[in-house]
Design a protein around this motif. Sequence first.
Motif, mmCIF file in Angstrom:
data_model
loop_
_atom_site.group_PDB
_atom_site.id
_atom_site.type_symbol
_atom_site.label_atom_id
_atom_site.label_comp_id
_atom_site.label_asym_id
_atom_site.label_seq_id
_atom_site.Cartn_x
_atom_site.Cartn_y
_atom_site.Cartn_z
ATOM 1 N N SER A 112 -4.296 2.308 4.361
ATOM 2 C CA SER A 112 -4.542 1.423 3.224
ATOM 3 C C SER A 112 -4.791 2.253 1.967
ATOM 4 O O SER A 112 -5.461 3.286 1.997
ATOM 5 C CB SER A 112 -5.760 0.536 3.493
ATOM 6 N N ILE A 113 -4.210 1.796 0.868
ATOM 7 C CA ILE A 113 -4.418 2.404 -0.446
ATOM 8 C C ILE A 113 -4.897 1.287 -1.378
ATOM 9 O O ILE A 113 -4.352 0.179 -1.358
ATOM 10 C CB ILE A 113 -3.113 3.021 -0.991
ATOM 11 N N GLN A 114 -5.892 1.571 -2.196
ATOM 12 C CA GLN A 114 -6.441 0.531 -3.059
ATOM 13 C C GLN A 114 -5.797 0.470 -4.452
ATOM 14 O O GLN A 114 -5.748 -0.593 -5.063
ATOM 15 C CB GLN A 114 -7.964 0.712 -3.204
ATOM 16 N N THR A 148 3.438 3.836 7.292
ATOM 17 C CA THR A 148 3.389 2.698 6.370
ATOM 18 C C THR A 148 2.163 2.819 5.476
ATOM 19 O O THR A 148 1.087 3.225 5.941
ATOM 20 C CB THR A 148 3.311 1.366 7.145
ATOM 21 N N ILE A 149 2.325 2.466 4.219
ATOM 22 C CA ILE A 149 1.187 2.295 3.309
ATOM 23 C C ILE A 149 1.018 0.807 3.050
ATOM 24 O O ILE A 149 1.984 0.097 2.792
ATOM 25 C CB ILE A 149 1.405 3.060 1.993
ATOM 26 N N ASN A 150 -0.210 0.340 3.170
ATOM 27 C CA ASN A 150 -0.537 -1.053 2.881
ATOM 28 C C ASN A 150 -1.402 -1.117 1.633
ATOM 29 O O ASN A 150 -2.378 -0.368 1.508
ATOM 30 C CB ASN A 150 -1.274 -1.680 4.072
ATOM 31 N N VAL A 151 -1.037 -1.996 0.718
ATOM 32 C CA VAL A 151 -1.805 -2.196 -0.511
ATOM 33 C C VAL A 151 -2.083 -3.678 -0.672
ATOM 34 O O VAL A 151 -1.143 -4.490 -0.710
ATOM 35 C CB VAL A 151 -1.054 -1.672 -1.754
ATOM 36 N N VAL A 152 -3.348 -4.042 -0.732
ATOM 37 C CA VAL A 152 -3.719 -5.427 -1.028
ATOM 38 C C VAL A 152 -3.762 -5.571 -2.547
ATOM 39 O O VAL A 152 -4.465 -4.822 -3.238
ATOM 40 C CB VAL A 152 -5.071 -5.788 -0.401
ATOM 41 N N ALA A 168 3.538 5.699 -3.265
ATOM 42 C CA ALA A 168 3.884 5.605 -1.846
ATOM 43 C C ALA A 168 5.094 6.481 -1.521
ATOM 44 O O ALA A 168 5.126 7.163 -0.489
ATOM 45 C CB ALA A 168 4.161 4.151 -1.472
ATOM 46 N N ALA A 169 6.081 6.470 -2.415
ATOM 47 C CA ALA A 169 7.266 7.307 -2.207
ATOM 48 C C ALA A 169 6.900 8.783 -2.237
ATOM 49 O O ALA A 169 7.380 9.584 -1.417
ATOM 50 C CB ALA A 169 8.323 6.992 -3.269
ATOM 51 N N LEU A 171 4.080 10.085 -1.438
ATOM 52 C CA LEU A 171 3.311 10.401 -0.235
ATOM 53 C C LEU A 171 4.188 10.447 1.008
ATOM 54 O O LEU A 171 3.721 10.837 2.080
ATOM 55 C CB LEU A 171 2.185 9.383 -0.041
ATOM 56 N N GLY A 172 5.455 10.032 0.873
ATOM 57 C CA GLY A 172 6.389 10.118 1.984
ATOM 58 C C GLY A 172 6.387 8.930 2.913
ATOM 59 O O GLY A 172 6.800 9.048 4.083
ATOM 60 N N ALA A 173 5.959 7.763 2.435
ATOM 61 C CA ALA A 173 5.914 6.577 3.294
ATOM 62 C C ALA A 173 7.315 6.120 3.669
ATOM 63 O O ALA A 173 8.243 6.166 2.864
ATOM 64 C CB ALA A 173 5.174 5.445 2.584
ATOM 65 N N ASP A 174 7.459 5.688 4.914
ATOM 66 C CA ASP A 174 8.694 5.041 5.341
ATOM 67 C C ASP A 174 8.746 3.600 4.866
ATOM 68 O O ASP A 174 9.829 3.028 4.702
ATOM 69 C CB ASP A 174 8.792 5.035 6.873
ATOM 70 N N ARG A 175 7.569 3.044 4.647
ATOM 71 C CA ARG A 175 7.469 1.614 4.317
ATOM 72 C C ARG A 175 6.199 1.399 3.503
ATOM 73 O O ARG A 175 5.183 2.038 3.745
ATOM 74 C CB ARG A 175 7.418 0.793 5.605
ATOM 75 N N ILE A 176 6.265 0.487 2.532
ATOM 76 C CA ILE A 176 5.065 0.057 1.829
ATOM 77 C C ILE A 176 4.991 -1.457 1.896
ATOM 78 O O ILE A 176 5.978 -2.155 1.649
ATOM 79 C CB ILE A 176 5.016 0.555 0.364
ATOM 80 N N GLU A 177 3.850 -1.940 2.265
ATOM 81 C CA GLU A 177 3.601 -3.376 2.332
ATOM 82 C C GLU A 177 2.694 -3.752 1.181
ATOM 83 O O GLU A 177 1.539 -3.311 1.105
ATOM 84 C CB GLU A 177 2.951 -3.742 3.670
ATOM 85 N N LEU A 178 3.206 -4.553 0.270
ATOM 86 C CA LEU A 178 2.465 -5.019 -0.907
ATOM 87 C C LEU A 178 2.069 -6.470 -0.645
ATOM 88 O O LEU A 178 2.884 -7.374 -0.770
ATOM 89 C CB LEU A 178 3.338 -4.902 -2.152
ATOM 90 N N ALA A 179 0.836 -6.674 -0.257
ATOM 91 C CA ALA A 179 0.391 -8.000 0.183
ATOM 92 C C ALA A 179 -0.673 -8.527 -0.764
ATOM 93 O O ALA A 179 -1.758 -7.943 -0.874
ATOM 94 C CB ALA A 179 -0.162 -7.923 1.602
#
Length: 364
Positions: A112-114, A148-152, A168-169, A171-179
């Motif tokens: 998780s990233i804030q 995966t990086i998740n950001v609320v 996120a890119a 940091l090398g994430a394969d996926r980012i979920e922006l929720a």
Amino acid sequence: MPDNVPTTLLAELTHRCPLHCPYCSNPLELIRAEAELSTDDWKRVFSQARELGVLQLGLSGGEPLLRKDLEELAAHARQQGLYSTLVTSGLGLTRARAERLKEAGLEHIQISIQDSDPEIAERIAGVRSVRHKQAAAALVRELGFAFTINVVLHRANLDRIGEIIEMAAELGADRIELANTQYYGWGLQNRAALMPTREQVERSREIAEQAIQRYRGRMQITYVLPDYYEAYPKACYGGWGKVYLVVAPNGIVLPCHGATQITTLNFDNVRAHSLAWIWSESEAFRAYRGDTWMKEPCRSCPRKTVDFGGCRCQAFALTGDAANTDPVCTLTPLRRIIDDALHEPARPMNEFQYRYIADEPAAV
């Protein structure tokens, strides 16, 4: 026996967490460490889940790294043939632990990233955390986990959605979920400080759609809209008790992670019943399956097979009756509850009510 079998189990190993995020979907009454399931209990749950048909396992919390048996649990999940994801803040992910988790067979880590702004990120989390998260992300990439990086998203960070995606890119994430924040649990408690404006939502949607095209084939971007600004509600995990189940730290089994707030239901515990019995026979899982429980306008609406009347947790939180239509729906007079919420006076970020376990000091 229900027609569907669950495909996904979210194992909330603990409610303990070093972060104090004000949008957390855990219940306001957090479960203390002494009430948590034992290692053997969790192993039994994982075995029963696989026998029931579960394929994907989320090792979550709170912060699951606070469980000293996490590696042992990850190894057992792998032995059972489950694809496992560690859902973590990143705090506590040392090289030694990451290497042990890799050896245990863990496949995927979600951090998780804030925010992309370090100062605001730590203000949201209620604790110094940015450097720890960056170090954890580097370990995840180095050791070859799917990442995966998740950001609320909410009013305090939505204006930086473009910068968050770029971070996120990097940091090398394969996926980012922006929720966007879901308003139950601590999120509902802090709704007036978290609710974005319509202008923020419309601008962020455009930025996310452009980024999805720009990063296609390099990084998957999932953008979850805030349902308060939608005409129809979200589809409640494909319907209540159809594909998803959650086991809370103390062993109660839920159809979704927000269901504990529905105080009119009794949730059974894996200490007393098998997961298969709970899935097929328990009062809680049978309560809102199908459509016989539905009231109007849902009962006669053609959308009932699309969104299943919306979120039962949100219906209960906002109307006091989980069988009501989710108030997000513009086809119900209950929509006025959402419209009123969209016009409630905004509170500043410095008035967050931070997540904490009872008797533990709140973050400042």
